[in-house]
Design an enzyme around this catalytic site. Structure first.
Site, short mmCIF file in Angstrom:
data_model
loop_
_atom_site.label_atom_id
_atom_site.label_comp_id
_atom_site.label_asym_id
_atom_site.label_seq_id
_atom_site.Cartn_x
_atom_site.Cartn_y
_atom_site.Cartn_z
N SER A 99 7.40 -1.37 -4.34
CA SER A 99 5.83 -1.72 -3.05
C SER A 99 7.44 -2.39 -2.29
CB SER A 99 4.81 -2.31 -3.62
OG SER A 99 4.53 -0.67 -4.35
N LYS A 174 1.32 2.74 0.95
CA LYS A 174 0.64 1.39 0.24
C LYS A 174 0.43 0.89 1.08
CE LYS A 174 0.53 -0.95 -3.69
NZ LYS A 174 2.09 -1.04 -4.48
#
Length: 300
Positions: A99, A174
């Site tokens: 991420s 995300k």
């Protein structure tokens, strides 16, 4: 077991990476692995081949996955002297499941594409439990044909797998996910703290709320953590802080205000000031409890 085993690379065998790599081993693929720390015993004792650096992984594998903490870590693993890019040959595919910054991701993709290789960004949601149970949600950015080729490998690790758009769009999804999760943790923390301070049994309040419109995965999993005081990660506060930093920095560049995201980040910062950077992110409730001078489950 799959009938078409592939040569797969996996770099980053931490809390999330290790169980994700394990799912690929279980699916019958030959794995080539590298991680900065100690390789978990169950992977070291499996059919996986240990490599001395990320370049060695890329030299041996056709599809290389990375699962790393932050943007600088990904850049180093990809482009350092002994990084993945140094071991790539045309036609290989890099899949970053970390991420990280959507903006940096687009740059990384361009640099990998220039080597004649494909690139997908594919961050995940679902935490350690989802990784161990192969139920992760996977948000993918990249070319549709590349996505189709890699999807059987995603299927081994997750259940909800979505091609969001081009490179960087998976990371954008995300970041949006992490905004929602942080704000839900804050809401559940406030609700259970309020109920407990008012004299109600927080466990029974949670049970009642699970049957109504307030029901959520956060209330189910993290509400229980708050009540039982189990703040071992999970997903560490310091990593969620990193994701909210991405959200706030991106929002500034877009001219968008995210006021409640900023508040959630401040609550995480309060936890860190009390030594909580490695707490599970459900531990955000401890910042609320400090302000109230009251803990969930305490007698009023």
């Amino acid at each position: 077991m799959t009938t078409t085993p592939l040569k797969i690379g996996f770099v980053g065998l931490g809390i999330m990476g290790a169980p994700m790599a394990t799912q690929l081993i279980k699916a019958g693929h030959q794995l080539y692995v590298y991680t900065r720390g100690k390789i978990p015993d169950h992977i070291a004792e499996s059919s996986a081949t240990k490599c001395t650096n990320a370049r060695g992984v890329a030299e041996r594998a056709d599809i290389i996955f990375t699962m790393l903490p932050d943007t600088p870590d990904v850049e180093t693993v990809l482009f350092a002297e002994y990084g993945i890019a140094a071991g790539l040959t045309k036609g290989k595919t890099v899949v970053d499941m970390s991420s990280i910054s959507p903006i940096a991701t687009k740059d990384f993709a361009r640099r990998i594409n220039a080597l004649g290789c494909d690139y997908l960004d594919a961050p995940v949601s679902g935490g350690e439990v989802g990784a161990k149970n192969a139920t992760l949600s996977i948000m993918v950015g990249g070319d549709e044909a590349v996505f189709a080729r890699v999807k059987p490998l995603f299927d081994a690790m997750g259940k909800n797998i979505t091609l969001v758009g081009g490179n960087g769009d998976g990371q954008t999804a995300k970041v949006a996910n992490q905004i929602i999760v942080a704000l839900n943790i804050e809401a559940v923390g406030e609700a259970l703290l309020f109920a407990s301070r008012a004299g109600a049994d927080p466990a029974r309040v949670r049970q009642a709320l699970m049957g109504g419109f307030a029901s959520s995965k956060i209330l189910e999993v993290h509400g229980e953590r708050m009540i039982k005081r189990t703040f071992d990660p999970g997903f560490r506060i310091e990593l969620h802080q990193k994701d909210l930093n991405l959200a706030l920095a991106s929002a500034r560049s877009l001219g968008v205000s995210l006021p409640n995201t900023a508040i959630a980040q401040q609550l995480f910062s309060t936890c860190v000031s009390y030594g909580g950077k490695a707490w599970d992110h459900s531990g955000m409730v401890r910042a609320l409890e400090k302000m109230a001078n009251f803990e969930i489950g305490q007698k009023p």
